[in-house]
Design a protein around this motif. Structure first.
Motif, PDB file in Angstrom:
ATOM      1  N   LEU A 159       0.729  -1.298  -0.079  1.00 17.68           N
ATOM      2  CA  LEU A 159       0.221   0.277  -0.265  1.00 17.68           C
ATOM      3  C   LEU A 159       0.811   0.970   0.213  1.00 17.68           C
ATOM      4  O   LEU A 159       1.732   1.606   0.626  1.00 17.68           O
ATOM      5  CB  LEU A 159      -0.922   0.211   1.186  1.00 17.68           C
ATOM      6  N   HIS A 160       0.626   2.158  -0.572  1.00 19.39           N
ATOM      7  CA  HIS A 160       1.767   3.473  -0.876  1.00 19.39           C
ATOM      8  C   HIS A 160       0.383   4.697  -0.065  1.00 19.39           C
ATOM      9  O   HIS A 160      -0.469   5.197  -0.864  1.00 19.39           O
ATOM     10  CB  HIS A 160       1.744   3.783  -2.411  1.00 19.39           C
ATOM     11  N   ILE A 161       0.835   5.371   0.257  1.00 20.33           N
ATOM     12  CA  ILE A 161      -0.023   6.351   0.324  1.00 20.33           C
ATOM     13  C   ILE A 161       1.060   7.737   0.459  1.00 20.33           C
ATOM     14  O   ILE A 161       1.964   7.969   0.614  1.00 20.33           O
ATOM     15  CB  ILE A 161      -0.173   6.339   2.188  1.00 20.33           C
ATOM     16  N   LEU A 162       0.655   8.926  -0.179  1.00 18.91           N
ATOM     17  CA  LEU A 162       0.608   9.974  -0.490  1.00 18.91           C
ATOM     18  C   LEU A 162       0.072  10.970   1.104  1.00 18.91           C
ATOM     19  O   LEU A 162      -1.068  10.709   0.392  1.00 18.91           O
ATOM     20  CB  LEU A 162       0.820  10.086  -1.927  1.00 18.91           C
ATOM     21  N   LEU A 163       0.792  12.204   1.192  1.00 19.81           N
ATOM     22  CA  LEU A 163      -0.111  12.587   2.054  1.00 19.81           C
ATOM     23  C   LEU A 163       0.754  14.305   1.733  1.00 19.81           C
ATOM     24  O   LEU A 163       2.653  14.223   1.710  1.00 19.81           O
ATOM     25  CB  LEU A 163      -0.068  13.167   3.519  1.00 19.81           C
ATOM     26  N   ALA A 164       0.318  15.685   0.784  1.00 16.03           N
ATOM     27  CA  ALA A 164       1.596  16.209   0.776  1.00 16.03           C
ATOM     28  C   ALA A 164       0.397  18.091   0.872  1.00 16.03           C
ATOM     29  O   ALA A 164      -0.545  17.486   0.762  1.00 16.03           O
ATOM     30  CB  ALA A 164       1.184  16.369  -0.947  1.00 16.03           C
ATOM     31  N   ASP A 165       1.731  18.977   0.941  1.00 18.38           N
ATOM     32  CA  ASP A 165       1.291  19.938   1.393  1.00 18.38           C
ATOM     33  C   ASP A 165       1.685  21.111   0.332  1.00 18.38           C
ATOM     34  O   ASP A 165       2.495  21.327   0.235  1.00 18.38           O
ATOM     35  CB  ASP A 165       1.407  19.961   2.908  1.00 18.38           C
ATOM     36  N   GLY A 166       0.790  21.605  -0.354  1.00 23.34           N
ATOM     37  CA  GLY A 166       1.004  22.787  -1.047  1.00 23.34           C
ATOM     38  C   GLY A 166       1.838  24.144  -0.458  1.00 23.34           C
ATOM     39  O   GLY A 166       1.095  24.226   0.265  1.00 23.34           O
ATOM     40  N   ILE A 167       2.324  24.687  -1.548  1.00 23.94           N
ATOM     41  CA  ILE A 167       2.447  26.171  -0.376  1.00 23.94           C
ATOM     42  C   ILE A 167       1.363  27.068  -0.513  1.00 23.94           C
ATOM     43  O   ILE A 167       0.074  27.019  -1.236  1.00 23.94           O
ATOM     44  CB  ILE A 167       3.816  27.088  -1.132  1.00 23.94           C
ATOM     45  N   GLY A 168       0.794  27.375   0.545  1.00 27.08           N
ATOM     46  CA  GLY A 168      -0.674  28.523   0.459  1.00 27.08           C
ATOM     47  C   GLY A 168      -2.033  27.665   0.828  1.00 27.08           C
ATOM     48  O   GLY A 168      -1.611  26.542   1.023  1.00 27.08           O
ATOM     49  N   HIS A 169      -3.130  28.629   0.899  1.00 29.86           N
ATOM     50  CA  HIS A 169      -3.541  27.245   0.684  1.00 29.86           C
ATOM     51  C   HIS A 169      -4.965  27.907  -0.566  1.00 29.86           C
ATOM     52  O   HIS A 169      -4.578  28.875  -1.174  1.00 29.86           O
ATOM     53  CB  HIS A 169      -4.276  27.413   1.407  1.00 29.86           C
ATOM     54  N   GLY A 170      -6.027  27.185  -1.004  1.00 28.64           N
ATOM     55  CA  GLY A 170      -6.670  28.169  -1.559  1.00 28.64           C
ATOM     56  C   GLY A 170      -6.158  27.557  -3.329  1.00 28.64           C
ATOM     57  O   GLY A 170      -5.946  26.431  -3.646  1.00 28.64           O
ATOM     58  N   LEU A 171      -7.266  27.721  -4.448  1.00 31.08           N
ATOM     59  CA  LEU A 171      -6.616  27.256  -6.004  1.00 31.08           C
ATOM     60  C   LEU A 171      -5.044  26.888  -6.278  1.00 31.08           C
ATOM     61  O   LEU A 171      -4.711  26.116  -6.695  1.00 31.08           O
ATOM     62  CB  LEU A 171      -7.153  28.642  -6.227  1.00 31.08           C
ATOM     63  N   THR A 172      -4.217  28.348  -5.894  1.00 33.28           N
ATOM     64  CA  THR A 172      -2.655  28.412  -6.048  1.00 33.28           C
ATOM     65  C   THR A 172      -1.541  26.552  -5.748  1.00 33.28           C
ATOM     66  O   THR A 172      -2.188  25.863  -5.862  1.00 33.28           O
ATOM     67  CB  THR A 172      -2.015  29.369  -5.522  1.00 33.28           C
TER      68      THR A 172
END
Lengths: 101, 576
Positions: free
Chosen positions: B191-204
């Motif tokens: 099982l591969h699980i990916l948790l990612a957090d992009g810079i900022g929030h919302g659309l970008t």
């Protein structure tokens, strides 16, 4: 937050204060622009002495600054990081690409 | 300006309108309240100069009507009043009229007032235009968000997120999330699980995490390791995102068959490993830069590895969860998260964290995206998404083997020869799986084929060519040093060859898969133990569970010659 600039010889020091997040991006960019275009400055220090909070968009701004500074053949260091700031920089492992003092 | 002048006295009407025209405005006329309304409807003047007392309909009555009909457009109404009309005038101003001027009219004052109204009208028009632009802009942005949200939902396959081995929770700070959770299984059911957090929030932020999904799903499906996937994801992020944008990533692989958990943390908060009692047994700190900052080859992509013998949990979360602040500016914190998890049963972990956080925030909105993943490992009898269980092949291999003893009878054949040069860098099995996926009789048993191929290939490479000693693995830290030594020997491999043959042999109305693997190594003494066709005869642990697994899946496993060549016959169970 209004960043201030101190110039001592060939060292330009950008002193930040308060919350360093996306709301600071315009002023931060303007201040950095003035330092980058100043031919007398060889070393840029970003001073976190008075910063109590740093978010991921601030990290993005630092990356941008780093890019521009190396394009202008100057050096960059992040100085006076307090615990909360240090923690954020550590989680992002920014020590691997920035000089942190 | 176009000015409507209303008065029942012809002389005053004429006087005022001439004056207005002399100032450069356009004057239109009406002689009572009703007429004023009619003219206003037809001509839509910018301003109204109106007498108070008039026959048929009074000024104030007409003013109320005009105000009601003009809606969002502001029409200033100025009364021209005589002495003694103060009450009616006050009433009119209360109901919406804007100003007044006394009779007899002082033209100097009227001129000043008209100028003042002209300025205010200009301002008013500008504001209206701007708010219209803003409203258009808002609608446009909402539409864009709707499209992106749809896109994200399509790319993040929620079906695959419904897996009994893990629970998750994702709560965006805005309508779009910059946090991303994705999960998929390799052909070997890891099982591969990916948790990612992009810079900022919302659309970008949401756009930042999108490039991750495609390499994650497609490479997991082919059986690539998480290091390979990270390499590709980082290249992709660097390729599509501008400088200053990056993505924090935690990538976790849980392999129940191999009894290992691998964790790679680049910029995410520390990943917690809990034991069955919910106590922290290990912490995997971020040891890497987030993805998208440096080139892939300068990243350290070797994951932390855990070998588990007992069940436990992996807990990964974004900083939005522990940094969620209530009204008093206090943070939820890691301690509260861990305490909640420790006192929860395995089925209620996420629900309890949700309840605790919402109680803590007491109605306050969290300011950043919140995400949490709790995955189990080492759990017996977990209902994994395995292919239907293999039905025992009733026919003995010996009985049917004459029917396809000749290779000429095969439906298809896929042969591959790799020398040291390719073996050093080519990820052979995932590469071959993209072929296997296309063979109709094998699509539903990819998992079995992947396991057999992986085991045979690893044996040929590790023991045949690299001369690794499996006994190393039984030492306490054996696995780590085994892998380190293996990597070193592989990097220095100068000679050697591995041949792989896949054949689809005709058998009645179905097909039997024959796999032949030969390495240029020295082989081993197989004659005594290994070819007894009794599947329960498990060889000594030097060959471990790998070969046992292959024997359990295949009809026959046969070593040939020096032992550096092996043939495996596999009959795909009928698809259900």
């Amino acid at each position: 937050m209004t960043p201030t600039v101190q110039i001592e010889g060939s060292v330009g020091r950008v002193i930040l204060s308060g919350q360093f997040d996306f709301s600071a991006h315009r002023e931060f960019r303007q201040v950095c622009e003035s330092i980058i275009t100043n031919p007398d400055i060889k070393e840029v220090l970003v001073d976190f002495q008075n910063v109590n909070y740093l978010d991921s968009s601030a990290l993005g701004m630092l990356l941008l600054l780093k890019e521009k500074i190396s394009a202008a053949s100057k050096t960059l260091a992040l100085v006076n990081c307090r615990d909360t700031v240090k923690q954020v920089l550590e989680i992002a492992c920014f020590g691997k690409i920035f000089t942190i003092r | 300006m176009k000015i409507l002048v209303v008065d029942d006295t012809e002389a005053i009407l004429l006087l005022i309108s001439r004056f207005v025209e002399a100032l450069g405005h356009q004057a239109i006329l009406a002689r009572n309240g009703q007429e004023a309304i009619d003219v206003w409807r037809a001509e839509r003047p910018d301003l109204v100069l109106m007498d108070v007392m008039m026959p048929i309909m009074s000024g104030p009555e007409a003013a109320v009507q005009i105000k009601a009909e003009s809606g969002a457009t502001w029409v200033p109404i100025v009364f021209v009043t005589g002495v003694g009309e103060e009450n009616a005038l006050a009433d009119a101003i209360e109901r919406g009229a804007d100003d007044y001027i006394n009779k007899p009219v002082n033209f100097r004052v009227l001129e000043a007032k008209l100028k003042a109204f002209g300025r205010t009208l200009d301002l008013n028009r500008k504001v209206r235009e701007q708010s219209q632009t803003l409203a258009d802009y808002y609608e446009h942005a909402e539409e864009e968000k709707r499209v992106v949200r749809h896109l994200m939902e399509q790319m993040v396959n929620s079906e695959r997120l419904a897996d009994p081995q893990f629970e998750y929770w994702l709560s965006p700070a805005e309508s779009l999330s910059g946090d991303l959770i994705a999960a998929a299984r390799t052909p070997g059911q890891a099982l591969h699980i990916l948790l990612a957090d992009g810079i900022g929030h919302g659309l970008t932020a949401a756009l930042n995490v999108l490039p991750l999904t495609q390499p994650f799903y497609s490479m997991t499906e082919k059986g690539y390791s998480i290091s390979d996937i990270l390499f590709e994801m980082n290249s992709k992020v660097r390729q599509v995102l501008p400088i200053g944008r990056f993505v924090c990533v935690a990538l976790i692989s849980i392999d129940e068959v191999g009894g290992t958990v691998e964790v790679w943390n680049g910029g995410m908060p520390p990943i917690q490993v809990l034991n069955a009692q919910g106590e922290v047994s290990r912490v995997c700190n971020s040891g890497n830069l987030p993805l998208g900052i440096v080139p892939s080859h300068s990243l350290d992509l070797v994951p932390e590895r855990l070998y588990f013998k007992e069940p436990g949990f992996i807990v990964a979360y974004s900083d939005g969860l522990v940094e969620a602040r209530n009204k008093q500016k206090a943070e939820f914190g890691l301690d509260a998260l861990l305490a909640t998890l420790a006192k929860s049963s395995k089925d209620s972990m996420i629900a309890n964290v949700q309840a605790e956080l919402s109680e803590f925030l007491a109605g306050e909105q969290h300011h950043d995206d919140v995400s949490l993943v709790v995955a189990q490992f080492g759990v017996d009898g977990l209902e994994l998404n395995k292919a239907a269980p293999v039905e025992t092949n009733v026919e003995k291999f010996e009985d049917i083997s004459p029917q396809f003893s000749q290779t000429a009878d095969c439906n298809w054949r896929y042969s591959l020869i790799l020398s040291a040069q390719e073996l050093r860098y080519l990820n052979t099995i995932p590469f071959m799986m993209s072929f296997v996926k296309e063979i109709k009789t094998l699509t539903h048993v990819q998992s079995d084929v992947f396991l057999i191929l992986t085991e045979l290939f690893v044996n040929a490479l590790d023991h045949g060519l690299l001369l690794m000693d499996s006994k190393m693995k039984s030492d306490p830290d054996g696995m780590e040093s085994y892998l380190a030594q293996r990597a070193e020997r592989l990097a220095n491999l100068q000679e050697g060859k591995i041949e792989i043959d896949l054949m689809g042999l005709k058998y009645k109305d179905s097909e039997v898969l024959k796999i032949r693997l030969k390495d240029s190594g020295l082989g081993f003494d197989w004659a005594d133990t290994y070819n007894a066709n009794d599947k329960s005869a498990i060889p000594s642990d030097s060959f471990g569970r790998g070969v046992t697994l292959v024997r359990a899946l295949a009809m026959k496993v046969q070593y040939i010659g020096l032992g550096n060549e092996v043939e495996v016959y596999y009959m795909p169970p009928k698809a259900t």
